[in-house]
Design a protein around this motif. Sequence first.
Motif, PDB file in Angstrom:
ATOM      1  N   ILE A  80       0.836  -1.197   0.000  1.00 14.94           N
ATOM      2  CA  ILE A  80       0.000   0.000   0.000  1.00 14.94           C
ATOM      3  C   ILE A  80       0.868   1.243   0.000  1.00 14.94           C
ATOM      4  O   ILE A  80       0.592   2.224  -0.697  1.00 14.94           O
ATOM      5  CB  ILE A  80      -0.949  -0.003   1.218  1.00 14.94           C
ATOM      6  N   ASP A  81       1.937   1.226   0.783  1.00  8.72           N
ATOM      7  CA  ASP A  81       2.843   2.363   0.863  1.00  8.72           C
ATOM      8  C   ASP A  81       4.250   1.816   1.050  1.00  8.72           C
ATOM      9  O   ASP A  81       4.552   1.189   2.068  1.00  8.72           O
ATOM     10  CB  ASP A  81       2.465   3.282   2.033  1.00  8.72           C
ATOM     11  N   VAL A  82       5.111   2.044   0.052  1.00  8.86           N
ATOM     12  CA  VAL A  82       6.471   1.503   0.137  1.00  8.86           C
ATOM     13  C   VAL A  82       7.261   2.160   1.256  1.00  8.86           C
ATOM     14  O   VAL A  82       8.273   1.620   1.710  1.00  8.86           O
ATOM     15  CB  VAL A  82       7.206   1.699  -1.207  1.00  8.86           C
ATOM     16  N   GLU A  83       6.816   3.341   1.698  1.00  7.06           N
ATOM     17  CA  GLU A  83       7.501   4.023   2.788  1.00  7.06           C
ATOM     18  C   GLU A  83       7.036   3.542   4.162  1.00  7.06           C
ATOM     19  O   GLU A  83       7.639   3.880   5.178  1.00  7.06           O
ATOM     20  CB  GLU A  83       7.278   5.538   2.678  1.00  7.06           C
ATOM     21  N   ASP A  84       5.921   2.793   4.181  1.00  2.00           N
ATOM     22  CA  ASP A  84       5.382   2.297   5.449  1.00  2.00           C
ATOM     23  C   ASP A  84       4.849   0.893   5.225  1.00  2.00           C
ATOM     24  O   ASP A  84       3.667   0.699   4.952  1.00  2.00           O
ATOM     25  CB  ASP A  84       4.275   3.229   5.954  1.00  2.00           C
ATOM     26  N   VAL A  85       5.732  -0.096   5.323  1.00  2.00           N
ATOM     27  CA  VAL A  85       5.350  -1.479   5.032  1.00  2.00           C
ATOM     28  C   VAL A  85       4.354  -2.019   6.043  1.00  2.00           C
ATOM     29  O   VAL A  85       3.689  -3.029   5.785  1.00  2.00           O
ATOM     30  CB  VAL A  85       6.597  -2.379   4.984  1.00  2.00           C
ATOM     31  N   ALA A  86       4.231  -1.363   7.199  1.00  5.10           N
ATOM     32  CA  ALA A  86       3.287  -1.838   8.210  1.00  5.10           C
ATOM     33  C   ALA A  86       1.850  -1.739   7.727  1.00  5.10           C
ATOM     34  O   ALA A  86       0.970  -2.403   8.271  1.00  5.10           O
ATOM     35  CB  ALA A  86       3.459  -1.048   9.515  1.00  5.10           C
ATOM     36  N   LEU A  87       1.599  -0.916   6.716  1.00  5.18           N
ATOM     37  CA  LEU A  87       0.240  -0.807   6.178  1.00  5.18           C
ATOM     38  C   LEU A  87      -0.176  -2.056   5.415  1.00  5.18           C
ATOM     39  O   LEU A  87      -1.355  -2.232   5.114  1.00  5.18           O
ATOM     40  CB  LEU A  87       0.122   0.423   5.262  1.00  5.18           C
ATOM     41  N   GLY A  88       0.794  -2.897   5.079  1.00  6.96           N
ATOM     42  CA  GLY A  88       0.461  -4.148   4.421  1.00  6.96           C
ATOM     43  C   GLY A  88       0.328  -4.027   2.917  1.00  6.96           C
ATOM     44  O   GLY A  88       0.875  -3.120   2.294  1.00  6.96           O
ATOM     45  N   HIS A 239     -10.105  -5.386  18.426  1.00 12.10           N
ATOM     46  CA  HIS A 239      -9.596  -6.718  18.751  1.00 12.10           C
ATOM     47  C   HIS A 239      -8.771  -7.280  17.595  1.00 12.10           C
ATOM     48  O   HIS A 239      -7.708  -7.896  17.812  1.00 12.10           O
ATOM     49  CB  HIS A 239     -10.752  -7.653  19.071  1.00 12.10           C
ATOM     50  N   THR A 240      -9.238  -7.075  16.352  1.00  9.21           N
ATOM     51  CA  THR A 240      -8.503  -7.558  15.181  1.00  9.21           C
ATOM     52  C   THR A 240      -7.142  -6.891  15.077  1.00  9.21           C
ATOM     53  O   THR A 240      -6.123  -7.546  14.826  1.00  9.21           O
ATOM     54  CB  THR A 240      -9.316  -7.283  13.902  1.00  9.21           C
ATOM     55  N   ILE A 241      -7.118  -5.562  15.295  1.00  8.97           N
ATOM     56  CA  ILE A 241      -5.856  -4.830  15.212  1.00  8.97           C
ATOM     57  C   ILE A 241      -4.901  -5.279  16.316  1.00  8.97           C
ATOM     58  O   ILE A 241      -3.700  -5.489  16.082  1.00  8.97           O
ATOM     59  CB  ILE A 241      -6.118  -3.315  15.291  1.00  8.97           C
ATOM     60  N   ALA A 242      -5.426  -5.432  17.526  1.00 10.14           N
ATOM     61  CA  ALA A 242      -4.585  -5.870  18.636  1.00 10.14           C
ATOM     62  C   ALA A 242      -4.042  -7.281  18.406  1.00 10.14           C
ATOM     63  O   ALA A 242      -2.884  -7.587  18.722  1.00 10.14           O
ATOM     64  CB  ALA A 242      -5.381  -5.817  19.939  1.00 10.14           C
ATOM     65  N   ASP A 243      -4.886  -8.154  17.857  1.00  9.74           N
ATOM     66  CA  ASP A 243      -4.450  -9.522  17.567  1.00  9.74           C
ATOM     67  C   ASP A 243      -3.332  -9.522  16.527  1.00  9.74           C
ATOM     68  O   ASP A 243      -2.356 -10.282  16.646  1.00  9.74           O
ATOM     69  CB  ASP A 243      -5.644 -10.338  17.067  1.00  9.74           C
ATOM     70  N   HIS A 274      -3.921  -8.104   6.837  1.00  8.62           N
ATOM     71  CA  HIS A 274      -5.153  -8.134   7.647  1.00  8.62           C
ATOM     72  C   HIS A 274      -5.281  -6.866   8.487  1.00  8.62           C
ATOM     73  O   HIS A 274      -6.373  -6.290   8.606  1.00  8.62           O
ATOM     74  CB  HIS A 274      -5.150  -9.367   8.550  1.00  8.62           C
ATOM     75  N   LYS A 275      -4.177  -6.407   9.039  1.00  4.53           N
ATOM     76  CA  LYS A 275      -4.217  -5.201   9.851  1.00  4.53           C
ATOM     77  C   LYS A 275      -4.562  -3.989   8.997  1.00  4.53           C
ATOM     78  O   LYS A 275      -5.353  -3.120   9.400  1.00  4.53           O
ATOM     79  CB  LYS A 275      -2.868  -5.002  10.542  1.00  4.53           C
ATOM     80  N   ALA A 276      -3.989  -3.912   7.813  1.00  7.66           N
ATOM     81  CA  ALA A 276      -4.273  -2.785   6.926  1.00  7.66           C
ATOM     82  C   ALA A 276      -5.742  -2.748   6.529  1.00  7.66           C
ATOM     83  O   ALA A 276      -6.349  -1.673   6.439  1.00  7.66           O
ATOM     84  CB  ALA A 276      -3.388  -2.870   5.678  1.00  7.66           C
ATOM     85  N   GLN A 277      -6.331  -3.923   6.292  1.00 10.81           N
ATOM     86  CA  GLN A 277      -7.745  -3.983   5.953  1.00 10.81           C
ATOM     87  C   GLN A 277      -8.606  -3.481   7.104  1.00 10.81           C
ATOM     88  O   GLN A 277      -9.578  -2.743   6.903  1.00 10.81           O
ATOM     89  CB  GLN A 277      -8.139  -5.411   5.575  1.00 10.81           C
TER      90      GLN A 277
END
Length: 364
Positions: A80-88, A239-243, A274-277
């Motif tokens: 989604i964002d090459v500068e922020d891979v945490a977005l998935g 809960h999904t984000i925390a998981d 999953h987190k990005a969604q």
Amino acid sequence: MSAPVVARIFTEYLAGRGMFSIAEGLTRDGIASPSAHDPERNRHRSGAAWSKSAVRVILSNPRYTGRQVWNKQRKDEVLIDVEDVALGHETKMRWNTPDKWVWSADQVHDALVDTETFEHAQQVLAAHGAGRATRERHRVRHQYALRGLLHCGCCTRRMQGQWNHDEAYYRCRYPQEYALAKTVEHPRNVYLAERDVLPALDDWLAQAFVPIRLAITVEQLFASQPERVADSDDGATAHTIADCDAKLARYREALEAGADPALVAAWTAEVQAHKAQALAARRTKHGQPRMTSDEIRALVDTLGNIGAMLANAHPEDKAEVYRQLGTTLTYEPNKRLVRAEAGIRPQPWGYGKCPRGDLNPHAQ
């Protein structure tokens, strides 16, 4: 599309006629174009005449051979964002080359053209421009403040941006793209310079912020904001984000403990997706906090002279302002007149609906 029309298009094309010439002949003979044949699925098209693109689509459709075709597209997972891979990652549909298509062994419906004719047409299409010695073209991105907002008064189509002599222009070349129907009177070229429109448009829009009309404009801006949604299922999303965060922490620990990096990377990518969604769903549902009328009024007051702000704004910023204000422009070339309309209306949060509707099922 009826079988005789499809057969005619393939026959004329392989006989040497160009796509535009074929389109002219079909229109002249009163044969309905695809958009006129099925107006419910093509509400964004006039259906007045055949276009070159419609002829090309028919020539490129393998299902006219009577066989089923799969694997024309593939799904690619891209960041989604090459500068922020945490977005998935997100899924993108990409076209495969014809050599990767999968054809059914047997015909599943009556063929409108035989396989040899279709393959011959694809060879002719693929050879278009072959052997030409052309200079390498360097693509330059130009800014158009009225992109997508300016329509031609003759055919109602959106006018295209064109950069001439270091200035932004808008053009409509309907006769070069569509066969002229008897009901359409259109000059060969319709041109309009952006500099002839923007000053008057900015001055007109600024009138909504003069003192005598400011109160009405502020209330319209307040009403146009999306409604906030109740936080009924925020617990499930949280809960999904925390998981996902917990799993990512465990994967980091596993990596530090000596786990296979490739395997951990695959796990991480899946969880990040999953987190990005979940994050995107929460942003889409709730949107931004609604501003009060007083906050909007204070913001407008800090801007000062709205007309001057618009005049000096960057083209991309101006385009966004025009879009948010619901601005539409129609150019009447015979009268040398531009008709402008604007209306602040409630807008849903997120992306708009694709105008192609079910013709593009992958569009969001």
